[in-house]
Design a protein around this motif. Structure first.
Motif, PDB file in Angstrom:
ATOM      1  N   LYS A 137       0.827  -1.210   0.000  1.00  0.00           N
ATOM      2  CA  LYS A 137       0.000   0.000   0.000  1.00  0.00           C
ATOM      3  C   LYS A 137       0.865   1.265   0.000  1.00  0.00           C
ATOM      4  CE  LYS A 137      -3.836  -2.297   2.251  1.00  0.00           C
ATOM      5  NZ  LYS A 137      -4.736  -2.351   3.397  1.00  0.00           N
ATOM      6  N   PRO A 138       1.692   1.420  -1.024  1.00  0.00           N
ATOM      7  CA  PRO A 138       2.572   2.594  -1.044  1.00  0.00           C
ATOM      8  C   PRO A 138       1.797   3.896  -1.186  1.00  0.00           C
ATOM      9  CG  PRO A 138       2.624   1.474  -3.157  1.00  0.00           C
ATOM     10  CD  PRO A 138       1.816   0.607  -2.222  1.00  0.00           C
ATOM     11  N   ILE A 139       2.375   4.940  -0.663  1.00  0.00           N
ATOM     12  CA  ILE A 139       1.822   6.285  -0.809  1.00  0.00           C
ATOM     13  C   ILE A 139       2.121   6.722  -2.230  1.00  0.00           C
ATOM     14  CG2 ILE A 139       2.054   8.670  -0.054  1.00  0.00           C
ATOM     15  CD1 ILE A 139       2.824   7.474   2.726  1.00  0.00           C
ATOM     16  N   THR A 140       1.103   7.159  -2.951  1.00  0.00           N
ATOM     17  CA  THR A 140       1.264   7.512  -4.367  1.00  0.00           C
ATOM     18  C   THR A 140       0.715   8.904  -4.642  1.00  0.00           C
ATOM     19  OG1 THR A 140      -0.890   6.589  -4.989  1.00  0.00           O
ATOM     20  CG2 THR A 140       1.010   5.079  -5.054  1.00  0.00           C
ATOM     21  N   LEU A 141       1.032   9.393  -5.819  1.00  0.00           N
ATOM     22  CA  LEU A 141       0.482  10.650  -6.320  1.00  0.00           C
ATOM     23  C   LEU A 141       0.151  10.495  -7.798  1.00  0.00           C
ATOM     24  CD1 LEU A 141       2.872  13.362  -4.802  1.00  0.00           C
ATOM     25  CD2 LEU A 141       0.446  13.036  -4.261  1.00  0.00           C
ATOM     26  N   PRO A 142      -0.789  11.286  -8.306  1.00  0.00           N
ATOM     27  CA  PRO A 142      -1.036  11.319  -9.755  1.00  0.00           C
ATOM     28  C   PRO A 142       0.008  12.223 -10.422  1.00  0.00           C
ATOM     29  CG  PRO A 142      -2.556  12.786  -8.652  1.00  0.00           C
ATOM     30  CD  PRO A 142      -1.777  12.091  -7.566  1.00  0.00           C
ATOM     31  N   PRO A 143       0.210  12.083 -11.726  1.00  0.00           N
ATOM     32  CA  PRO A 143       1.216  12.884 -12.434  1.00  0.00           C
ATOM     33  C   PRO A 143       0.995  14.393 -12.335  1.00  0.00           C
ATOM     34  CG  PRO A 143       0.404  11.121 -13.842  1.00  0.00           C
ATOM     35  CD  PRO A 143      -0.444  11.124 -12.616  1.00  0.00           C
ATOM     36  N   ASP A 144      -0.255  14.820 -12.192  1.00  0.00           N
ATOM     37  CA  ASP A 144      -0.523  16.256 -12.172  1.00  0.00           C
ATOM     38  C   ASP A 144      -0.468  16.868 -10.767  1.00  0.00           C
ATOM     39  OD1 ASP A 144      -2.812  15.059 -11.215  1.00  0.00           O
ATOM     40  OD2 ASP A 144      -4.188  16.253 -12.439  1.00  0.00           O
TER      41      ASP A 144
END
Length: 151
Positions: A84-91
């Motif tokens: 469950k890694p912390i992620t972000l969207p490209p924008d």
């Protein structure tokens, strides 16, 4: 500035059942510190070089290496990966990435699309490089486009 402007787009991924020997070989031959774990092209976790070092016997590749030490290379990625890694969207703004680095004990942020497919990765070093470039007036972060690889 957005994370897509500084993210590394050339990704190397592994699967749940890849061995730590495979992970070790990748890290030994590469200049990066994180592998993304995918299943069916969807991000499932992250393995860092530190995760690997904690899982392997310290006697691997030494004169006192035993069969027991070598057997640690047979462990599987799913046994040591961060789930469950912390992620972000490209924008996402770089400020969001900085806030995540400051508030969580992480050293990379996988960048994922709406289907949770990894499209890039940002490390705290990428952010420092981008800011150094801005401070030096070049504006270039020296990160180019690439492809996702499955090893």
């Amino acid at each position: 500035m957005k994370v897509e402007d500084i993210m590394t787009k050339r990704l190397v991924t592994v699967g749940f059942d890849d061995t730590l020997e495979t992970v070790k070989e990748i890290f030994n031959g590469a200049g990066f510190h994180h592998l993304l774990v995918v299943e069916g092209r969807e991000l499932q976790g992250v393995v860092s070089d530190r995760d690997l070092l904690r899982a392997l016997s310290p006697f691997i590749d030494s004169v006192v290496e035993t069969h027991r030490d070598v057997s640690t290379l047979s462990k599987r990625v799913h046994q040591i990966m961060s789930r469950k890694p912390i992620t972000l969207p490209p924008d996402a703004d770089i400020a969001e990435a900085i806030q995540l680095f400051l508030s969580h004990p992480i050293s990379c942020i996988p960048i994922v699309d709406s289907a949770f497919k990894p499209v890039g990765i940002v490390s705290w070093r990428d952010i420092l490089k981008a800011f150094a470039a801005v401070l030096n007036g070049s504006g270039s972060n020296d990160v180019g486009p690439g492809a996702v690889e499955k090893l």
